[in-house]
Every structure is written in C-alpha cells, then in structure tokens.
Design a protein around this motif. Structure first.
Motif, PDB file in Angstrom:
ATOM      1  N   ALA A 393      46.193   3.919 -28.535  1.00 56.61           N
ATOM      2  CA  ALA A 393      45.551   5.241 -28.534  1.00 56.61           C
ATOM      3  C   ALA A 393      45.845   5.983 -29.834  1.00 56.61           C
ATOM      4  CB  ALA A 393      46.021   6.053 -27.328  1.00 56.61           C
ATOM      5  N   LEU A 397      42.981   7.315 -32.523  1.00 53.37           N
ATOM      6  CA  LEU A 397      42.812   8.688 -33.016  1.00 53.37           C
ATOM      7  C   LEU A 397      42.933   8.742 -34.537  1.00 53.37           C
ATOM      8  CD1 LEU A 397      44.898  10.690 -30.375  1.00 53.37           C
ATOM      9  CD2 LEU A 397      42.425  10.425 -30.483  1.00 53.37           C
ATOM     10  N   ARG A 398      43.908   8.032 -35.073  1.00 49.10           N
ATOM     11  CA  ARG A 398      44.116   8.070 -36.526  1.00 49.10           C
ATOM     12  C   ARG A 398      42.953   7.418 -37.261  1.00 49.10           C
ATOM     13  NH1 ARG A 398      49.945   5.918 -37.839  1.00 49.10           N
ATOM     14  NH2 ARG A 398      49.537   6.916 -39.846  1.00 49.10           N
ATOM     15  N   LEU A 402      42.258  11.686 -37.743  1.00 51.15           N
ATOM     16  CA  LEU A 402      43.268  12.648 -37.288  1.00 51.15           C
ATOM     17  C   LEU A 402      44.644  12.211 -37.783  1.00 51.15           C
ATOM     18  CD1 LEU A 402      41.803  12.991 -33.729  1.00 51.15           C
ATOM     19  CD2 LEU A 402      41.766  14.735 -35.512  1.00 51.15           C
ATOM     20  N   GLY A 403      45.420  13.158 -38.259  1.00 54.35           N
ATOM     21  CA  GLY A 403      46.723  12.846 -38.838  1.00 54.35           C
ATOM     22  C   GLY A 403      47.692  12.327 -37.793  1.00 54.35           C
ATOM     23  N   ARG A 404      48.769  11.754 -38.314  1.00 52.16           N
ATOM     24  CA  ARG A 404      49.774  11.156 -37.445  1.00 52.16           C
ATOM     25  C   ARG A 404      50.359  12.161 -36.460  1.00 52.16           C
ATOM     26  NH1 ARG A 404      53.747   7.388 -37.271  1.00 52.16           N
ATOM     27  NH2 ARG A 404      55.741   8.417 -37.089  1.00 52.16           N
ATOM     28  N   ASP A 406      49.144  15.121 -35.628  1.00 51.56           N
ATOM     29  CA  ASP A 406      48.095  15.643 -34.749  1.00 51.56           C
ATOM     30  C   ASP A 406      47.757  14.645 -33.644  1.00 51.56           C
ATOM     31  OD1 ASP A 406      47.937  17.961 -36.171  1.00 51.56           O
ATOM     32  OD2 ASP A 406      46.215  17.354 -37.385  1.00 51.56           O
ATOM     33  N   ILE A 410      47.935  15.393 -29.782  1.00 53.32           N
ATOM     34  CA  ILE A 410      46.761  15.315 -28.898  1.00 53.32           C
ATOM     35  C   ILE A 410      47.088  14.479 -27.659  1.00 53.32           C
ATOM     36  CG2 ILE A 410      44.466  14.246 -28.717  1.00 53.32           C
ATOM     37  CD1 ILE A 410      43.942  15.279 -31.590  1.00 53.32           C
ATOM     38  N   LEU A 411      47.797  13.371 -27.869  1.00 55.93           N
ATOM     39  CA  LEU A 411      48.123  12.514 -26.726  1.00 55.93           C
ATOM     40  C   LEU A 411      49.109  13.192 -25.777  1.00 55.93           C
ATOM     41  CD1 LEU A 411      48.354   8.951 -28.316  1.00 55.93           C
ATOM     42  CD2 LEU A 411      46.455   9.998 -27.090  1.00 55.93           C
ATOM     43  N   ARG A 413      49.436  16.432 -25.378  1.00 56.64           N
ATOM     44  CA  ARG A 413      48.679  17.477 -24.679  1.00 56.64           C
ATOM     45  C   ARG A 413      47.798  16.896 -23.578  1.00 56.64           C
ATOM     46  NH1 ARG A 413      48.472  22.687 -27.011  1.00 56.64           N
ATOM     47  NH2 ARG A 413      49.628  22.717 -28.961  1.00 56.64           N
ATOM     48  N   GLY A 414      47.241  15.732 -23.879  1.00 55.49           N
ATOM     49  CA  GLY A 414      46.408  15.073 -22.870  1.00 55.49           C
ATOM     50  C   GLY A 414      47.232  14.694 -21.653  1.00 55.49           C
TER      51      GLY A 414
ATOM     52  N   GLU B  76      44.445   7.232 -41.135  1.00 56.49           N
ATOM     53  CA  GLU B  76      43.700   8.483 -41.230  1.00 56.49           C
ATOM     54  C   GLU B  76      43.232   8.765 -42.657  1.00 56.49           C
ATOM     55  OE1 GLU B  76      46.797   8.111 -40.199  1.00 56.49           O
ATOM     56  OE2 GLU B  76      48.148   9.736 -40.803  1.00 56.49           O
ATOM     57  N   ARG B  80      39.366   9.361 -43.674  1.00 55.64           N
ATOM     58  CA  ARG B  80      38.912  10.552 -44.393  1.00 55.64           C
ATOM     59  C   ARG B  80      38.150  10.179 -45.665  1.00 55.64           C
ATOM     60  NH1 ARG B  80      44.751  13.463 -43.617  1.00 55.64           N
ATOM     61  NH2 ARG B  80      44.619  13.590 -41.347  1.00 55.64           N
ATOM     62  N   VAL B  91      39.533   2.668 -26.725  1.00 54.64           N
ATOM     63  CA  VAL B  91      40.717   3.030 -25.953  1.00 54.64           C
ATOM     64  C   VAL B  91      40.417   4.230 -25.050  1.00 54.64           C
ATOM     65  CG1 VAL B  91      43.151   3.659 -26.127  1.00 54.64           C
ATOM     66  CG2 VAL B  91      42.109   2.239 -27.898  1.00 54.64           C
ATOM     67  N   ILE B  93      41.544   7.533 -23.314  1.00 56.92           N
ATOM     68  CA  ILE B  93      42.578   8.534 -23.590  1.00 56.92           C
ATOM     69  C   ILE B  93      42.505   9.632 -22.534  1.00 56.92           C
ATOM     70  CG2 ILE B  93      43.574  10.052 -25.331  1.00 56.92           C
ATOM     71  CD1 ILE B  93      42.305   8.356 -27.446  1.00 56.92           C
ATOM     72  N   PRO B  94      43.271   9.466 -21.470  1.00 56.20           N
ATOM     73  CA  PRO B  94      43.213  10.432 -20.369  1.00 56.20           C
ATOM     74  C   PRO B  94      43.615  11.823 -20.841  1.00 56.20           C
ATOM     75  CG  PRO B  94      44.555   8.508 -19.780  1.00 56.20           C
ATOM     76  CD  PRO B  94      44.264   8.412 -21.239  1.00 56.20           C
ATOM     77  N   GLY B  95      42.940  12.811 -20.329  1.00 57.83           N
ATOM     78  CA  GLY B  95      43.332  14.198 -20.592  1.00 57.83           C
ATOM     79  C   GLY B  95      42.837  14.743 -21.918  1.00 57.83           C
ATOM     80  N   VAL B  96      42.195  13.887 -22.743  1.00 60.88           N
ATOM     81  CA  VAL B  96      41.682  14.389 -24.018  1.00 60.88           C
ATOM     82  C   VAL B  96      40.159  14.394 -23.970  1.00 60.88           C
ATOM     83  CG1 VAL B  96      41.610  14.043 -26.513  1.00 60.88           C
ATOM     84  CG2 VAL B  96      43.697  13.511 -25.242  1.00 60.88           C
ATOM     85  N   PHE B 101      37.981  16.043 -29.068  1.00 56.93           N
ATOM     86  CA  PHE B 101      38.497  14.987 -29.944  1.00 56.93           C
ATOM     87  C   PHE B 101      37.577  14.790 -31.150  1.00 56.93           C
ATOM     88  CE2 PHE B 101      37.414  10.330 -30.264  1.00 56.93           C
ATOM     89  CZ  PHE B 101      38.329  10.012 -31.242  1.00 56.93           C
ATOM     90  N   GLU B 108      38.444  17.361 -39.544  1.00 57.78           N
ATOM     91  CA  GLU B 108      39.476  16.770 -40.401  1.00 57.78           C
ATOM     92  C   GLU B 108      38.812  16.095 -41.600  1.00 57.78           C
ATOM     93  OE1 GLU B 108      42.921  16.879 -41.374  1.00 57.78           O
ATOM     94  OE2 GLU B 108      42.928  17.134 -39.189  1.00 57.78           O
TER      95      GLU B 108
END
Lengths: 447, 252
Positions: A393, A397-398, A402-404, A406, A410-411, A413-414, B76, B80, B91, B93-96, B101, B108
C-alpha cells in the motif's frame, strides 16, 4: 481549610480520616472502601484480569483529595479548551465540584443534578424509567460483576464529585459533555468522579465524557460511569482520554440495557500517560444491542488498556466490538475483551475484533479475546491482528506521487478512520485528528 | 533525440535472486512499446523497478528517464517527474477515500510542476469528465481505494488514475489480465485517447490480445531477464501463434 492531610486509600478504611460533617452518606461510603479491602484490596498482576495493568503504588501512595487541596482554583468557563464550547450542555466534573464552573442549561428533556449516593433502585421513580430486568431462563449470568469491580468500589467509597444526567421519555437530547479536568496541585492527588446517565424508555441521548489535564506530580484518576437505558432507548456514548503526564487513569463505564435498547460507544484514548478503561455492557432483555468501539493513538511511552465485558443475559441480544490501536515509539496497549453468553441466551450474536498497527519496533501490544458461551444456537466471532503498515500500500501511494511521510500518514488515518468516522460529535473527531498529528510527529513515525 | 526511457545493462536482484540480467530497452517520446514474455521472465520486476519499488536492488546498469539517471530516486520523485505504473494487482486501501487519495496525488504532482493546486470543485469536474469517458461507476470514486472492487473495476481505476494524473511515461503491468472483452476495450480506448507525441507507453503483457486494441510501435520479447528479440507488431502475432518456446540463443 486547614493543612492538607495526605491519605492512602487504606487509611480511609482504618478510620484515620474523620468523617466529613454534613455528609449523610459518609458511613455508607466508608463501608464501600471496607468492602473493597475485604474483597482483596488492590488487584495485583498475578490476577488474570490485571496481568498487564500495574497498579502497584496506587494503594501505597498518600494521595490528597479535594477539599484537602488548598489554593486550587476552579477554571472559569472561558478557560476550558475551545473544543468544549461546541457543546450545548457542559458539565464540569472538576476537583470536587460539578456545576460551579461550567455553564450548563437544563431543558430539551434533560435534567441534571448532583448525584445522590443512594443506589438508584432505592429512589422514587418519578420520571418513567423502568429498571432493566434480567429475562434469562438460566441462572448463570452474573449481572452485577461490573459493579463489583475492585476500583468501582473504591470510587463508590471515595467519590468526591458526582453527577447525574437524565433524559425523559421519548425525548431526544444532547450532546452533553461531562468534562473532568485535573490541574497541577503540587501534591499527589486522586480524583474519583462518578456519573450516572439515565435514559427513559424511547429516549435518545449523546454523551461525551472527557478526562483532561496534565500533572507532573503523581496523580490518580478513577472515574465511574453508569448508563442505564430503558426500553427502546438509544445512547451514543463517547469517552475521550486526554490526560498527560504522571497520571494513572483507571476508569469504568457500564451500560445496562433494557429490551430493544441500543448503545453505540467509542473510547478514544489520546492519553499521554497510563490509562485503563473497563467497558461493560449488560444486555438484560431481548433485542438489546451494543456496538463498542475503541481507538488508541499512542506515542512516547503512553499506555492504554482496554478491557471489555459483554454479558448476554437474554435471548436475541447483539454485541459488536472493534478496538484499534496505533502504536508509535514505545507506546503499548492491552486489549482484553470478554463475551459472556448466559445459559438460555439463545440467538445471541456477538463479534469482537482487535486490530493493531505497530509503527515502531519498540511498541507492544497484548491482545486477549475471550468467549464464555453457555448457550446453544449462538453466533460468536472473534479475531485479532497485529501488523505494520502494508508495504504494498505504501508503494502504491508513493507511486502516485505522494511523499513517504504523507503516504504513511494516509494509511494511518485510513486505519483510524473506521472508528473516528463513527464518532457522532465533530469536536471529538477534531481531537482524534490532533492525536493523528501527534502520531505523525512522533519519533518513530516512518522511520 | 534522447529517448524518454533508456535502460542499459540492467541487473536487478529481489531478495537476493537475480531477476533482470542485463536488460536493454529504449522508448522514444511519443511511442508505445510492448514487452511480452512468459511467466517468470521478469516482466513485473521491470515494471516495479522503473517505478522505484524498494527492495528491488539494481546491482548493475542504469535507468535514464528524460536523460536523467533516476535509478536511485524514490518512487514519489519519479511519479512527480511523470512516471506512472498501472499495477497488475492494484492495492486495496481500507479507510482511504478514492477521491481524496487522487486529489492529493494530483496536487502533489501539480505542485512539482509549479501548477496551482486544484480546489475541490475543479478536481471534481475533472474527475466527472474522466469517469464518464471510462464508463466507470461514479459510486466507486467515493469508496475506499479499490476496496471491494471487482478485478475489472480495479483495472479501470488504474486507468482512471492515469487519465487524471496525465503522466509522460505510463507503464501498464498486465493491465489486460482478468478483464473481459468489454472491459478490455474500454481500458484500451482510455489508453488510446491518451496517446500523444508528448507521452510514451510501456505495455507489459503475457498475451497478444491486448495489442489488438493498443497497437504498439515496437514489441520486445523478455526472457530470462533480458530482451531477446525486438520487432514490429507482427512479432506479437508470431509469438501468439508459436508460443515463447525455449529461450533464444544468446551469443556468449
């Protein structure tokens, strides 16, 4: 007020403290403390329910009590944290006072009052509350177990401020904030706030109970809350643990549910010290339902013990439990969850889950789900999970830019969101967000 | 002109095992290349190492992107700069929340390009537009990322993310696996709409089927961690007919 008199709990038992004048219940209170010591006194780590809760020292420390503390001023309403002002009803349970400092209003079907010390069943029932009655056809359920909890007896014996909230039949009220604040007194001191929340049949209420304050000198906070629900009543209860510093917190909340009553409870532990909370639900009649949730956001050496007990004492009752821990640095947690299904409580539906996110190698968790099933035809599920953040996961995200830090955040918070989003009060969700920020800023985060 | 992606002599180890063994690959800007190969040939490793996955150790060789050595960059940082990987196994990702996202990701990347961040209104209208094009169930964008999505919905979500993030190099890792023919067509159309002289694609697949819909400029055969053969679209058809067979002889 004379010179403060330090006293251990036991010294109250030994009659070293004179009974206060004008306290007509003083004898009864002293009896509660005596009962506590007859029952064995402070539990030790050799007892099953107390293996991970080190109470060593609580019994030996000479704590002062209000009003033995001199020079401690009650906070003015304006001095309370900003988030508390979002509540229509605020009750300050602070340093021996209930109502003095905070603005509070009755009305909207609510009644407030200082707590009489007589047990509820001895009171006149002038407001339509029907006490829950057990309906099991067996004799196996010990419905009073939570009330014989050792520290409950200490609270009953020593409580220095008590408050009662009642909501009338078919009324819809709240949110009410019960706010306990510990202030630095310069002496070790103990608090035993006691609250009773009563919901008449068909009523609905949201209550937030918060324990706040910081102390460098040793402190002990030992609050008790009893919530009694009449038929078809619905309670949303949120408990927030905010104490930091050198404070031992041992709290309890007990729910008694009549037929078709419903409780949704969340324990949000943001403690910076050591905290143990025992949540008990007694489902006394058919159709009663509880949903008990908890979230601990632990940084530094904070410790949170969550103990639950769901007693299914009647047919077709439901309990759900979901407790989550996010542990950074050297934080540690205990989940000890128990489900008891009484003989005859057929059609019980119970589930229990404990999920733990370890963000540091030094963080630790002890988890122990326990089922005690004495009836047939029941559905009981339990499970526990302990893990780190999912590497797949994080990469996902990265890989999206998204930065390391962050991505980690995010995970986390999820993970926390499943519990936080169900909290019915925005001000409390805001506190959870602050807790998550502290997790992000913790030493071990994303290391 | 410098190719957008230039991989030379790449050796990669995963958990101490060498998977890529001297891989060379160049993709000029604006072109779509396919890499085909049997199971275990190193296809997914190639996809992951381009995106910068930790634990994929480059022991020799180099990955250049836009002329710059990106071998040591964090995932990342590559994203970028315009690298996008559509995952073979997206993947959950529960809760997000999916929208949350994606908005964070878009902003970003915009920040890196010195573009102003999109506010909620602008972002939502961008999403609506892309969702419609991909025939994506609008409810899915409000749900947690990929949670409870079907295989096809996950793959479409990858393409949705790609169309919103607008990468310069998109690597599609077996995007066709698990898709029925209708979903395959929708995904392929989403990709084809994005093809432009300013963007390159690396389409990694086991089967030729996808290449009927996304017609590549070049096809490369990956076997035993190396590109063993390169050619035009007809090479894919030949492989489909003949199979990968035994590893091509490599001169000593």
């Amino acid at each position: 007020m004379g010179e403060a008199v330090p006293a251990t709990v036991e010294s109250h038992y030994r009659d070293e403290i004179p009974l206060p004048d004008g306290d007509r219940y003083a004898v009864r209170r002293r009896e509660a403390v005596q009962e506590f010591f007859r029952a064995g006194g402070f539990p030790t780590a050799t007892q099953e329910d107390w293996r991970f809760s080190d109470l060593d020292g609580l019994g030996r420390t000479a704590y002062r009590r209000y009003p033995e503390l001199t020079g401690l001023r009650l906070p003015e309403p304006g001095e309370l944290p900003a988030w508390t002002s979002e509540f229509e009803h605020r009750v300050l349970l602070a340093e021996g006072s209930t109502l003095n400092a905070a603005d509070f209003r009755a009305g909207n079907g609510l009644a407030f009052g200082d707590l009489p010390i007589v047990p509820a069943e001895e009171e006149e029932d002038d407001w339509g509350f029907v006490a829950p009655a057990a309906e099991t056809n067996g004799a196996g359920a010990d419905l009073d177990a939570p009330l014989r909890h050792p520290l409950e007896m200490v609270n009953a014996g020593l409580f220095d401020c008590g408050f009662r909230v009642r909501v009338g039949r078919d009324e819809d009220a709240g949110p009410v904030l019960l706010y306990s604040l510990r202030r630095e007194s310069g002496h070790p001191h103990m608090l035993h706030p006691r609250s009773v929340v009563e919901l008449a049949p068909g009523s609905r209420l949201t209550v937030v109970e918060a324990h706040d304050g910081a102390s460098e000198t040793a402190g002990w906070t030992n609050p008790s809350t009893l919530c009694r629900l009449g038929e078809n009543a619905e309670l949303r209860y949120v408990r927030v643990e905010l104490e930091t510093g050198n404070i031992a917190h041992t709290g309890r909340v007990t729910f008694q549910l009549a037929r078709n009553a419903r409780v949704r409870s969340t324990v949000l532990s943001l403690t910076g010290g050591k905290s143990r909370t025992d949540t008990a639900a007694i489902l006394t009649a058919e159709g009663a339902e509880v949903d008990l949730q908890g979230l601990f956001l632990g940084v530094n050496a904070a410790k949170s013990d969550q103990h639950t007990l769901a007693i299914h004492a009647a047919r077709h009752t439901t309990s759900r439990q979901l407790f989550k821990n996010v542990l950074s640095d050297e934080a540690s947690a205990v989940f000890d969850g128990k489900v008891v299904v009484a003989p005859g409580a057929i059609g019980t539906d119970a589930s229990q889950a404990n999920r733990n996110l370890l963000l540091s190698r030094k963080a630790a968790v002890h988890t122990r789900p326990r089922l005690e099933i004495n009836a047939d035809d029941v559905k009981c599920a339990h499970g526990a999970a302990i893990g780190k953040l999912d590497e797949d996961a994080l990469f996902y995200l990265r890989s999206r830019g998204l930065g390391r830090m962050d991505s980690h955040e995010i995970l986390v918070r999820g993970f926390a969101g499943e519990v936080v989003e169900k909290v019915p009060v925005a001000a409390v969700r805001g506190l959870a967000k602050e807790g998550l920020t502290r997790v992000r800023e913790s030493r071990s985060f994303a290391s | 002109m410098t190719p957008l992606l230039q991989i030379s002599g790449l050796h990669v180890e995963v958990e101490g095992r060498e998977i890529l063994r001297g891989l060379d690959l160049e993709i000029p800007l604006g072109e779509t290349h396919a890499v085909m190969g049997p199971n275990g040939s190193g296809k997914s490793t190639l996809a992951h190492v381009i995106a910068g996955r930790e634990g994929y150790e480059i022991t020799r060789g180099v990955i250049r992107y836009g002329g710059e050595d990106v071998s040591e960059l964090e995932p990342e940082e590559r994203a970028r700069k315009g690298v996008f990987l559509a995952f073979q196994y997206p993947v959950e990702i529960p809760g997000v929340n999916n929208t949350y996202f994606l908005k964070a990701a878009v902003n970003e990347i915009r920040k890196h390009r010195s573009q102003p961040e999109l506010d909620a209104v602008d972002f939502l209208s961008l999403m609506r537009d892309r969702v419609k094009l991909l025939d994506f169930d609008e409810d899915l964008i409000k749900r947690p990322v990929n949670e409870g999505f079907s295989g096809g919905e996950k793959k479409r979500n990858e393409i949705l993310q790609m169309t919103v993030l607008e990468p310069t190099l998109a690597v599609l890792d077996e995007t066709d696996s698990g898709l029925d023919i209708d979903a395959l067509r929708i995904v392929a159309e989403g990709v084809n709409r994005m093809r432009s002289p300013e963007r390159s694609f690396l389409v990694i697949t086991h089967y030729q089927r996808l290449l009927n819909h996304i017609v590549p400029d070049r096809v490369h055969v990956l076997q035993d961690g190396r590109i063993v053969e390169s050619g035009g679209g007809d090479l894919a058809l030949r492989l489909e007919a003949e199979g990968y067979g035994k590893p091509a002889a490599v001169p000593a």
